[in-house]
Design a protein around this motif. Structure first.
Motif, short mmCIF file in Angstrom:
data_model
loop_
_atom_site.label_atom_id
_atom_site.label_comp_id
_atom_site.label_asym_id
_atom_site.label_seq_id
_atom_site.Cartn_x
_atom_site.Cartn_y
_atom_site.Cartn_z
N LEU A 1 0.82 -1.21 0.00
CA LEU A 1 0.00 0.00 0.00
C LEU A 1 0.85 1.26 0.00
O LEU A 1 0.43 2.30 -0.50
N LEU A 2 2.06 1.17 0.56
CA LEU A 2 2.89 2.35 0.77
C LEU A 2 4.03 2.50 -0.23
O LEU A 2 4.86 3.39 -0.08
N GLN A 3 4.09 1.63 -1.24
CA GLN A 3 5.18 1.76 -2.20
C GLN A 3 5.08 3.08 -2.96
O GLN A 3 4.00 3.63 -3.15
N ARG A 4 6.22 3.59 -3.37
CA ARG A 4 6.28 4.89 -4.03
C ARG A 4 6.17 4.74 -5.54
O ARG A 4 6.30 3.66 -6.10
N THR A 5 5.96 5.86 -6.21
CA THR A 5 5.82 5.87 -7.65
C THR A 5 7.09 5.39 -8.35
O THR A 5 8.19 5.49 -7.80
N ARG A 6 6.92 4.88 -9.56
CA ARG A 6 8.08 4.50 -10.38
C ARG A 6 8.38 5.54 -11.45
O ARG A 6 9.00 5.24 -12.46
N CYS A 7 7.94 6.78 -11.25
CA CYS A 7 8.24 7.85 -12.20
C CYS A 7 9.76 7.98 -12.37
O CYS A 7 10.50 8.02 -11.39
N TYR A 8 10.19 8.09 -13.62
CA TYR A 8 11.63 8.17 -13.90
C TYR A 8 12.28 9.33 -13.15
O TYR A 8 13.41 9.20 -12.64
N TYR A 9 11.62 10.46 -13.10
CA TYR A 9 12.22 11.66 -12.53
C TYR A 9 12.25 11.60 -11.01
O TYR A 9 13.10 12.23 -10.38
N PHE A 10 11.34 10.86 -10.41
CA PHE A 10 11.38 10.66 -8.97
C PHE A 10 12.63 9.88 -8.58
O PHE A 10 13.25 10.13 -7.55
N TYR A 11 13.02 8.95 -9.43
CA TYR A 11 14.19 8.13 -9.16
C TYR A 11 15.50 8.82 -9.54
O TYR A 11 16.57 8.39 -9.12
#
Length: 330
Positions: A112-122
């Motif tokens: 439930l708490l996993q974060r986004t896989r957006c390229y720019y977030f990483y």
């Protein structure tokens, strides 16, 4: 990875006390948190290991539903006899996500708490409001093929990556949490947040609260359901668009419908008003198309991901047709 301190706790109350410290985070399976720590996207100063807490059971509730312990692994949940028989939509959704190795480690609460896989977030070299509030969103004018088309804001177009959560949204689960003020429940529709002007806040869970369980209601839609996941390759890929569809039918008449979308928004996307339209209607492709149009009202593409608008409409129709025919997956 930056230095941090580490504590292992044995009970919920101690866990809540430990995580109240500044910079503290819970760790269980760690399949997402550890990755983010390694690349300096998240840098907690203190980790609270909760794996020894007795939150690892699946039990029936007095209301006729099922209570999933927050520390039960995704694999054990998907293959649990009662989940497979009474909530097969959830089982199929879980098995559509990640890899077998990750599902063996990842916990229900952590999912439930996993974060986004957006390229720019990483990518810590680029601006990202979710990672550093106020720095800007690189994705809006950047490469955004995998990102959101619904519920976006000028500050963020990231998507929530979970498959499990899409099914939980369709099933109308409830999240049980505990903090310094005691226990409370959060309807699943209210657990995750849209980005608005605070995209760094993924959920309405408070920093000093712990998820203890997920409650499933009595109705599991075990006869007419499907989980449709459209992605770039057949396995080990996040959804471009996913649909959890569940129908309660009487002959060819729809008594109740539930639809949740994944891969299109900052949270699993539901439109209860569109679901209500199907109540009492006949099972027809035309009715399914009208619902699909309603679900995508207000959708906005940002260039690379504009194709998702039409893809999501077609996916909804296909998923509802599969659910009608008792085809659980593609």
């Amino acid at each position: 990875m930056r230095p941090f301190t580490f504590t292992q706790v044995q009970d919920v109350d101690t866990a809540v006390q430990e995580v109240s410290a500044e910079g503290a985070k819970f760790i269980a399976g760690g399949t997402n948190l550890l990755d983010l720590m390694k690349i300096d996207v998240m840098s907690p100063s203190h980790l609270v290991d909760i794996t020894k807490i007795a939150l690892n059971t699946i039990e029936e509730t007095e209301e006729g539903g099922l209570r999933l312990g927050a520390l039960v692994t995704n694999a054990d949940t998907a293959y649990h006899e009662l989940v497979e028989s009474r909530y097969p939509l959830l089982s199929h959704a879980i098995l559509a996500g990640a890899t077998a190795q990750l599902r063996n480690m990842a916990t229900n609460g952590g999912n439930l708490l996993q974060r986004t896989r957006c390229y720019y977030f990483y990518d810590t070299q680029t601006p990202c409001n979710k990672r550093e509030p106020g720095s800007g969103c690189s994705a809006i004018k950047g490469y955004n093929r995998d990102l959101a088309i619904l519920g976006t804001s000028e500050h963020c177009i990231a998507t929530h990556p979970s498959d499990m959560c899409v099914a939980l949204a369709a099933l109308e689960a409830t999240v049980r949490v505990k903090g310094p003020q005691g226990e409370r429940t959060i309807p699943f529709a209210e657990f995750h947040r849209l980005p608005g002007d605070t995209p760094h806040l993924d959920s309405n869970l408070q920093p000093d609260e712990i998820i203890t369980a997920i409650d499933l209601p009595a109705q599991g839609f075990a006869q007419h359901y499907t989980y449709l996941k459209l992605r770039d390759r057949a396995s080990y890929a996040f959804a471009l668009v996913s649909v959890a569809a569940a129908l309660d039918l009487e002959g060819s008449t729809i008594k109740k419908a539930r639809i949740a979308l994944g891969g299109v928004a900052h949270k699993p996307w539901r439109v209860p008003e569109a679901e209500a339209f199907l109540q009492g209607k006949e099972v027809t492709t035309e009715n399914f198309r009208r619902v699909a149009e309603a679900y995508l009202l207000g959708a906005k593409g940002y260039g690379d991901n504009t194709f998702k608008v039409e893809l999501a409409k077609r996916a909804i129709v296909r998923a509802l047709e599969q659910a009608t025919k008792m085809e659980p997956t593609s």
